[in-house]
Motif scaffolding. Sequence first.
Motif, PDB file in Angstrom:
ATOM      1  N   LEU A   1     -44.837 -25.876 -14.741  1.00 46.89           N
ATOM      2  CA  LEU A   1     -45.248 -25.104 -15.905  1.00 46.89           C
ATOM      3  C   LEU A   1     -44.724 -23.684 -15.790  1.00 46.89           C
ATOM      4  O   LEU A   1     -44.604 -23.148 -14.691  1.00 46.89           O
ATOM      5  N   ARG A   2     -44.411 -23.093 -16.942  1.00 48.98           N
ATOM      6  CA  ARG A   2     -44.017 -21.682 -16.970  1.00 48.98           C
ATOM      7  C   ARG A   2     -45.166 -20.863 -17.553  1.00 48.98           C
ATOM      8  O   ARG A   2     -45.668 -21.150 -18.637  1.00 48.98           O
ATOM      9  N   PHE A   3     -45.579 -19.843 -16.812  1.00 47.06           N
ATOM     10  CA  PHE A   3     -46.628 -18.930 -17.254  1.00 47.06           C
ATOM     11  C   PHE A   3     -45.963 -17.710 -17.899  1.00 47.06           C
ATOM     12  O   PHE A   3     -45.252 -16.961 -17.216  1.00 47.06           O
ATOM     13  N   ARG A   4     -46.203 -17.512 -19.188  1.00 47.69           N
ATOM     14  CA  ARG A   4     -45.575 -16.423 -19.940  1.00 47.69           C
ATOM     15  C   ARG A   4     -46.602 -15.343 -20.271  1.00 47.69           C
ATOM     16  O   ARG A   4     -47.720 -15.638 -20.677  1.00 47.69           O
TER      17      ARG A   4
ATOM     18  N   THR B   1     -51.472 -20.925 -24.441  1.00 46.44           N
ATOM     19  CA  THR B   1     -50.868 -20.802 -23.121  1.00 46.44           C
ATOM     20  C   THR B   1     -51.855 -20.086 -22.202  1.00 46.44           C
ATOM     21  O   THR B   1     -52.656 -19.261 -22.655  1.00 46.44           O
ATOM     22  N   ARG B   2     -51.827 -20.424 -20.938  1.00 47.96           N
ATOM     23  CA  ARG B   2     -52.746 -19.806 -19.979  1.00 47.96           C
ATOM     24  C   ARG B   2     -52.348 -18.364 -19.690  1.00 47.96           C
ATOM     25  O   ARG B   2     -51.161 -18.026 -19.692  1.00 47.96           O
TER      26      ARG B   2
ATOM     27  N   THR C   1     -40.105 -25.187 -19.627  1.00 41.73           N
ATOM     28  CA  THR C   1     -39.843 -24.196 -18.577  1.00 41.73           C
ATOM     29  C   THR C   1     -38.484 -23.529 -18.702  1.00 41.73           C
ATOM     30  O   THR C   1     -38.315 -22.385 -18.293  1.00 41.73           O
TER      31      THR C   1
ATOM     32  N   GLU D   1     -57.212 -18.355 -21.620  1.00 41.22           N
ATOM     33  CA  GLU D   1     -56.167 -18.915 -22.483  1.00 41.22           C
ATOM     34  C   GLU D   1     -56.012 -18.062 -23.725  1.00 41.22           C
ATOM     35  O   GLU D   1     -56.988 -17.523 -24.258  1.00 41.22           O
TER      36      GLU D   1
ATOM     37  N   TRP E   1     -37.193 -23.594 -24.608  1.00 41.71           N
ATOM     38  CA  TRP E   1     -38.260 -22.852 -25.277  1.00 41.71           C
ATOM     39  C   TRP E   1     -37.757 -22.263 -26.604  1.00 41.71           C
ATOM     40  O   TRP E   1     -38.404 -22.384 -27.640  1.00 41.71           O
TER      41      TRP E   1
ATOM     42  N   GLN F   1     -46.342 -24.770 -22.152  1.00 36.39           N
ATOM     43  CA  GLN F   1     -45.945 -24.366 -20.804  1.00 36.39           C
ATOM     44  C   GLN F   1     -45.037 -25.389 -20.130  1.00 36.39           C
ATOM     45  O   GLN F   1     -44.394 -25.086 -19.114  1.00 36.39           O
ATOM     46  N   GLU F   2     -44.990 -26.599 -20.680  1.00 36.98           N
ATOM     47  CA  GLU F   2     -44.083 -27.616 -20.136  1.00 36.98           C
ATOM     48  C   GLU F   2     -42.625 -27.258 -20.400  1.00 36.98           C
ATOM     49  O   GLU F   2     -41.721 -27.765 -19.728  1.00 36.98           O
TER      50      GLU F   2
ATOM     51  N   ASN G   1     -51.853 -26.828 -23.822  1.00 35.92           N
ATOM     52  CA  ASN G   1     -50.918 -26.074 -22.972  1.00 35.92           C
ATOM     53  C   ASN G   1     -49.554 -26.740 -22.850  1.00 35.92           C
ATOM     54  O   ASN G   1     -48.806 -26.487 -21.901  1.00 35.92           O
TER      55      ASN G   1
END
Length: 245
Positions: free
Chosen positions: A201-204, A138-139, A112, A233, A117, A109-110, A106
Amino acid sequence: MADECFRHPRLAAVYDGLDPDRGDLDPYLRMAEEFGARRVLDIGCGTGVFALLLSARGLQVVGVDPAGASLDVARGKPGGERVRWIHGDVTALPPLTADLATMTGNAAQELTDPEDWHAFLRGARAALRPGGRLVFETRVPARRAWEEWNREATYTVTDVPGAGAVEHCVELLDVSGPLVTFRGVYRFAADGQVLTSRSTLRFRERRQVEAELVARGFVVEDVREAPDRPGRELVFVARRPESAR
Protein backbone atom coordinates in the motif's frame (compact mmCIF):
# COMPACT_ATOMS: atom_id res chain seq x y z
CA MET A 1 -2.82 -6.77 -10.80
CA ALA A 2 -5.16 -7.50 -7.90
CA ASP A 3 -3.80 -9.08 -4.73
CA GLU A 4 -4.18 -12.83 -4.21
CA CYS A 5 -6.89 -12.34 -1.57
CA PHE A 6 -9.12 -10.89 -4.30
CA ARG A 7 -8.20 -13.05 -7.29
CA HIS A 8 -7.79 -16.52 -5.73
CA PRO A 9 -11.22 -18.23 -5.90
CA ARG A 10 -10.99 -19.77 -2.43
CA LEU A 11 -9.90 -16.53 -0.80
CA ALA A 12 -12.45 -14.44 -2.67
CA ALA A 13 -15.19 -16.82 -1.50
CA VAL A 14 -14.38 -16.18 2.19
CA TYR A 15 -13.53 -12.49 1.91
CA ASP A 16 -16.92 -11.23 3.12
CA GLY A 17 -17.11 -13.81 5.88
CA LEU A 18 -13.78 -12.66 7.31
CA ASP A 19 -14.88 -9.01 7.32
CA PRO A 20 -18.65 -9.04 7.92
CA ASP A 21 -18.95 -5.61 9.54
CA ARG A 22 -19.12 -3.09 6.69
CA GLY A 23 -20.28 -0.12 8.68
CA ASP A 24 -17.50 1.79 6.90
CA LEU A 25 -19.78 1.91 3.86
CA ASP A 26 -22.57 3.84 5.62
CA PRO A 27 -20.97 7.27 5.00
CA TYR A 28 -20.72 6.48 1.29
CA LEU A 29 -24.40 5.55 1.17
CA ARG A 30 -25.22 8.85 2.87
CA MET A 31 -23.05 10.76 0.39
CA ALA A 32 -24.79 9.13 -2.56
CA GLU A 33 -28.03 10.48 -1.12
CA GLU A 34 -26.47 13.85 -0.22
CA PHE A 35 -25.27 14.37 -3.79
CA GLY A 36 -28.51 13.11 -5.36
CA ALA A 37 -26.63 10.44 -7.32
CA ARG A 38 -28.65 8.16 -9.58
CA ARG A 39 -25.80 6.59 -11.56
CA VAL A 40 -22.79 5.31 -9.59
CA LEU A 41 -19.49 3.79 -10.68
CA ASP A 42 -18.00 1.58 -7.94
CA ILE A 43 -14.27 1.33 -8.69
CA GLY A 44 -12.52 -1.67 -7.18
CA CYS A 45 -15.93 -3.13 -6.33
CA GLY A 46 -14.48 -6.47 -5.17
CA THR A 47 -17.19 -8.87 -4.05
CA GLY A 48 -19.84 -6.25 -4.70
CA VAL A 49 -21.00 -5.37 -1.18
CA PHE A 50 -21.29 -1.62 -1.78
CA ALA A 51 -22.54 -1.91 -5.36
CA LEU A 52 -25.38 -4.17 -4.21
CA LEU A 53 -26.30 -1.83 -1.35
CA LEU A 54 -26.62 1.00 -3.87
CA SER A 55 -28.56 -1.12 -6.33
CA ALA A 56 -31.01 -2.17 -3.62
CA ARG A 57 -31.82 1.54 -3.20
CA GLY A 58 -32.78 1.80 -6.85
CA LEU A 59 -29.58 3.36 -8.20
CA GLN A 60 -28.00 2.39 -11.51
CA VAL A 61 -24.64 0.87 -10.63
CA VAL A 62 -21.57 -0.20 -12.58
CA GLY A 63 -18.97 -2.17 -10.65
CA VAL A 64 -15.46 -2.55 -12.05
CA ASP A 65 -12.64 -4.69 -10.65
CA PRO A 66 -9.51 -6.41 -12.01
CA ALA A 67 -10.09 -9.55 -9.90
CA GLY A 68 -12.27 -12.02 -11.77
CA ALA A 69 -12.76 -14.29 -8.75
CA SER A 70 -14.18 -11.43 -6.69
CA LEU A 71 -16.53 -10.48 -9.52
CA ASP A 72 -17.72 -14.10 -9.70
CA VAL A 73 -18.69 -13.84 -6.02
CA ALA A 74 -20.45 -10.54 -6.66
CA ARG A 75 -22.43 -11.85 -9.62
CA GLY A 76 -23.65 -14.83 -7.59
CA LYS A 77 -25.16 -12.75 -4.80
CA PRO A 78 -28.88 -11.95 -4.55
CA GLY A 79 -29.53 -8.92 -6.72
CA GLY A 80 -26.29 -9.37 -8.63
CA GLU A 81 -28.16 -9.27 -11.92
CA ARG A 82 -29.14 -5.63 -11.29
CA VAL A 83 -25.52 -4.41 -11.38
CA ARG A 84 -23.37 -4.09 -14.49
CA TRP A 85 -20.12 -5.84 -13.62
CA ILE A 86 -16.96 -5.09 -15.62
CA HIS A 87 -13.75 -7.09 -15.35
CA GLY A 88 -10.93 -4.60 -15.73
CA ASP A 89 -9.98 -1.19 -14.43
CA VAL A 90 -11.14 2.38 -14.72
CA THR A 91 -8.75 3.17 -17.58
CA ALA A 92 -10.67 1.03 -20.09
CA LEU A 93 -14.36 1.61 -19.40
CA PRO A 94 -17.14 2.03 -21.96
CA PRO A 95 -18.58 5.57 -22.13
CA LEU A 96 -20.28 6.46 -18.86
CA THR A 97 -21.87 9.58 -17.38
CA ALA A 98 -21.81 8.70 -13.70
CA ASP A 99 -23.05 11.14 -11.08
CA LEU A 100 -20.71 9.60 -8.52
CA ALA A 101 -17.60 7.41 -8.64
CA THR A 102 -16.49 5.72 -5.44
CA MET A 103 -13.45 3.79 -4.26
CA THR A 104 -14.08 2.36 -0.80
CA GLY A 105 -12.11 0.18 1.60
CA ASN A 106 -8.81 2.04 1.13
CA ALA A 107 -8.57 0.54 -2.35
CA ALA A 108 -6.96 3.78 -3.51
CA GLN A 109 -3.85 2.80 -1.54
CA GLU A 110 -3.47 -0.34 -3.66
CA LEU A 111 -2.41 1.94 -6.53
CA THR A 112 1.23 2.20 -5.55
CA ASP A 113 2.78 3.18 -8.88
CA PRO A 114 2.43 6.93 -9.57
CA GLU A 115 1.54 6.31 -13.22
CA ASP A 116 -1.23 3.89 -12.23
CA TRP A 117 -2.53 6.43 -9.69
CA HIS A 118 -2.61 9.21 -12.28
CA ALA A 119 -4.28 6.91 -14.81
CA PHE A 120 -6.94 6.10 -12.20
CA LEU A 121 -7.66 9.79 -11.65
CA ARG A 122 -7.91 10.42 -15.40
CA GLY A 123 -10.15 7.41 -15.92
CA ALA A 124 -12.44 8.33 -13.02
CA ARG A 125 -12.80 11.88 -14.33
CA ALA A 126 -13.65 10.62 -17.81
CA ALA A 127 -16.37 8.34 -16.39
CA LEU A 128 -18.11 11.21 -14.58
CA ARG A 129 -20.60 13.62 -16.06
CA PRO A 130 -19.67 17.29 -15.74
CA GLY A 131 -20.43 18.14 -12.12
CA GLY A 132 -20.08 14.51 -11.03
CA ARG A 133 -18.03 13.60 -7.98
CA LEU A 134 -15.24 11.18 -7.10
CA VAL A 135 -15.14 9.99 -3.47
CA PHE A 136 -12.43 7.79 -1.93
CA GLU A 137 -10.63 7.25 1.34
CA THR A 138 -7.04 6.83 2.45
CA ARG A 139 -5.32 6.26 5.78
CA VAL A 140 -3.53 9.14 7.51
CA PRO A 141 0.21 8.29 7.32
CA ALA A 142 1.01 9.92 10.66
CA ARG A 143 -1.17 7.38 12.47
CA ARG A 144 1.18 4.57 11.33
CA ALA A 145 -1.57 1.96 10.99
CA TRP A 146 0.98 -0.67 9.97
CA GLU A 147 2.31 -0.84 13.52
CA GLU A 148 -0.81 -2.86 14.36
CA TRP A 149 -0.35 -5.28 11.46
CA ASN A 150 1.11 -8.26 13.29
CA ARG A 151 -0.04 -11.73 14.24
CA GLU A 152 -0.71 -10.85 17.87
CA ALA A 153 -3.07 -8.00 16.99
CA THR A 154 -4.79 -9.53 13.97
CA TYR A 155 -5.12 -13.29 14.56
CA THR A 156 -8.70 -14.54 14.27
CA VAL A 157 -10.54 -17.81 13.72
CA THR A 158 -13.82 -17.34 11.88
CA ASP A 159 -16.47 -19.90 11.02
CA VAL A 160 -17.32 -18.94 7.45
CA PRO A 161 -20.55 -20.42 6.03
CA GLY A 162 -19.74 -22.95 3.33
CA ALA A 163 -16.02 -22.96 4.15
CA GLY A 164 -15.75 -23.87 7.82
CA ALA A 165 -13.23 -22.42 10.25
CA VAL A 166 -10.62 -20.12 8.71
CA GLU A 167 -7.61 -18.85 10.64
CA HIS A 168 -6.33 -15.47 9.48
CA CYS A 169 -3.62 -13.05 10.50
CA VAL A 170 -1.56 -10.22 9.02
CA GLU A 171 2.24 -10.07 9.09
CA LEU A 172 4.12 -6.82 8.38
CA LEU A 173 6.97 -7.41 5.93
CA ASP A 174 8.50 -4.04 5.05
CA VAL A 175 8.13 -0.28 5.44
CA SER A 176 10.01 1.74 2.81
CA GLY A 177 9.01 5.38 2.92
CA PRO A 178 5.37 5.67 1.83
CA LEU A 179 5.21 2.00 0.78
CA VAL A 180 4.12 -0.63 3.30
CA THR A 181 4.18 -4.34 2.44
CA PHE A 182 2.40 -7.00 4.45
CA ARG A 183 1.15 -10.56 4.05
CA GLY A 184 -2.19 -12.10 4.91
CA VAL A 185 -2.03 -15.75 5.99
CA TYR A 186 -5.11 -17.99 5.74
CA ARG A 187 -5.45 -21.55 7.03
CA PHE A 188 -8.54 -23.61 6.19
CA ALA A 189 -9.35 -26.09 8.95
CA ALA A 190 -11.40 -28.26 6.57
CA ASP A 191 -8.28 -29.56 4.80
CA GLY A 192 -5.36 -27.69 6.37
CA GLN A 193 -4.58 -25.68 3.23
CA VAL A 194 -2.58 -22.52 3.88
CA LEU A 195 -2.79 -19.64 1.42
CA THR A 196 -1.03 -16.29 1.55
CA SER A 197 -1.66 -12.92 -0.05
CA ARG A 198 1.07 -10.28 -0.30
CA SER A 199 0.03 -6.64 -0.53
CA THR A 200 1.75 -3.28 -0.83
CA LEU A 201 0.00 0.00 0.00
CA ARG A 202 1.07 3.58 -0.61
CA PHE A 203 0.40 6.08 2.18
CA ARG A 204 -0.19 9.55 0.70
CA GLU A 205 -0.23 12.84 2.57
CA ARG A 206 -3.36 14.98 2.32
CA ARG A 207 -1.56 17.83 0.57
CA GLN A 208 -0.19 15.45 -2.05
CA VAL A 209 -3.60 13.94 -2.80
CA GLU A 210 -5.23 17.35 -3.12
CA ALA A 211 -2.51 18.58 -5.50
CA GLU A 212 -2.78 15.51 -7.72
CA LEU A 213 -6.56 15.80 -7.90
CA VAL A 214 -6.30 19.41 -9.03
CA ALA A 215 -3.57 18.53 -11.55
CA ARG A 216 -5.91 15.92 -13.11
CA GLY A 217 -8.78 18.36 -13.57
CA PHE A 218 -10.76 18.00 -10.35
CA VAL A 219 -11.97 20.57 -7.88
CA VAL A 220 -11.44 19.40 -4.29
CA GLU A 221 -14.79 20.11 -2.63
CA ASP A 222 -14.18 18.60 0.77
CA VAL A 223 -11.89 16.42 2.84
CA ARG A 224 -13.76 14.64 5.61
CA GLU A 225 -12.79 12.33 8.41
CA ALA A 226 -14.18 8.82 8.16
CA PRO A 227 -16.80 9.02 10.96
CA ASP A 228 -16.12 5.48 12.17
CA ARG A 229 -12.33 6.05 12.18
CA PRO A 230 -11.81 9.66 13.30
CA GLY A 231 -8.24 10.85 13.01
CA ARG A 232 -7.21 7.69 11.16
CA GLU A 233 -8.78 8.03 7.70
CA LEU A 234 -9.57 10.88 5.31
CA VAL A 235 -12.37 10.85 2.75
CA PHE A 236 -11.77 13.03 -0.31
CA VAL A 237 -14.66 14.56 -2.25
CA ALA A 238 -13.58 15.87 -5.67
CA ARG A 239 -15.80 17.24 -8.42
CA ARG A 240 -15.41 17.28 -12.18
CA PRO A 241 -16.08 20.90 -13.15
CA GLU A 242 -19.18 21.74 -15.18
CA SER A 243 -17.10 23.52 -17.78
CA ALA A 244 -14.31 21.89 -19.79
CA ARG A 245 -10.75 22.50 -18.68
